[in-house]
Enzyme design. Sequence first.
Site, PDB file in Angstrom:
ATOM      1  N   HIS A  64       0.822  -1.209   0.000  1.00 53.41           N
ATOM      2  CA  HIS A  64       0.000   0.000   0.000  1.00 53.41           C
ATOM      3  C   HIS A  64       0.863   1.270   0.000  1.00 53.41           C
ATOM      4  O   HIS A  64       2.055   1.209  -0.300  1.00 53.41           O
ATOM      5  CB  HIS A  64      -0.989  -0.043   1.169  1.00 53.41           C
ATOM      6  CG  HIS A  64      -1.725  -1.342   1.251  1.00 53.41           C
ATOM      7  ND1 HIS A  64      -2.679  -1.724   0.342  1.00 53.41           N
ATOM      8  CD2 HIS A  64      -1.604  -2.399   2.125  1.00 53.41           C
ATOM      9  CE1 HIS A  64      -3.146  -2.928   0.635  1.00 53.41           C
ATOM     10  NE2 HIS A  64      -2.501  -3.364   1.707  1.00 53.41           N
ATOM     11  N   GLU A 238       1.704 -11.620   5.644  1.00 52.87           N
ATOM     12  CA  GLU A 238       0.777 -10.871   6.492  1.00 52.87           C
ATOM     13  C   GLU A 238       1.301 -11.037   7.913  1.00 52.87           C
ATOM     14  O   GLU A 238       1.169 -12.102   8.523  1.00 52.87           O
ATOM     15  CB  GLU A 238      -0.642 -11.426   6.362  1.00 52.87           C
ATOM     16  CG  GLU A 238      -1.238 -11.324   4.963  1.00 52.87           C
ATOM     17  CD  GLU A 238      -1.789  -9.931   4.651  1.00 52.87           C
ATOM     18  OE1 GLU A 238      -1.649  -9.029   5.506  1.00 52.87           O
ATOM     19  OE2 GLU A 238      -2.359  -9.749   3.558  1.00 52.87           O
TER      20      GLU A 238
END
Length: 277
Positions: A64, A238
Amino acid sequence: MSSPIRRGAAVALGLAALVTACSAQRPPAPPTSPAPRVSPTAHNSGAPPGKPLAGKVVVIDPGHNIGNQYHTAEINRLVDIGGSRKACDTTGTATDAGYPEADFTLDVARRARTLLTALGAKVTFTQDGNRPWGPCVDERARIGNAAHADAAVSIHADGAALGDRGFHVILPAAVHAGIADTRPIVAPSRTLGTDLRNRFAADTGEPFSTYVGHGTALDVRGDLGGLDLSTVPKVFIECGNMRDPQDAARLTDAAWRQRAARGIADGIAAYLEGSGG
């Protein structure tokens, strides 16, 4: 005058004494040594001391971008990922207290870069807080491909349900559609992902995911453009669930983020050194 028998015995005794004396003066034979172990980095024998990853290229993809929230039109644009089209990028998630995933990923990525550079690797970022938004997922993959990366890792933190805990590594599925063909990288990416999982768990103490991977902390997906379009070994990690209070306490702690960076760097190094995890 001695008899021939006595004279022969004397000669034999003299020879025996000479052999004993010579044996006493000869240094003992060195102990047998086992065959030398082959270093995991022996394939990179030209690397300078203390730089086992010299000559290796690592691409780190901080997931991101904190500026994405201000460029919704740009990041919502659809891009071709091979078998389908997906949004260019997303804003990512955040903790309940407002700590953004994009800040977490960039911080951990920079820490991992410092560690990998110290080992001699050349580290390339897809973005280093120097872009107003993005890049799109297809460009993130292209950056790794253009760098001819020996390993590429995309760093993320999840936004799962409250009570879901732990980390997991996402591996590319075998995708062959349109411009995507992950078949050549599936096997090496699994090795990279397994090494990364093992080292991350050891260095951080973070448990395997309770909600993804059926207890293995490994998940295979064929719907992520950053993986589908990669031509080099690549995985996502993650690092924890930002929406879980226990995980969030770790993700927002700078000391733990350093351990996370160590786990990522150690996992990449293990893969590149061929240690097999």
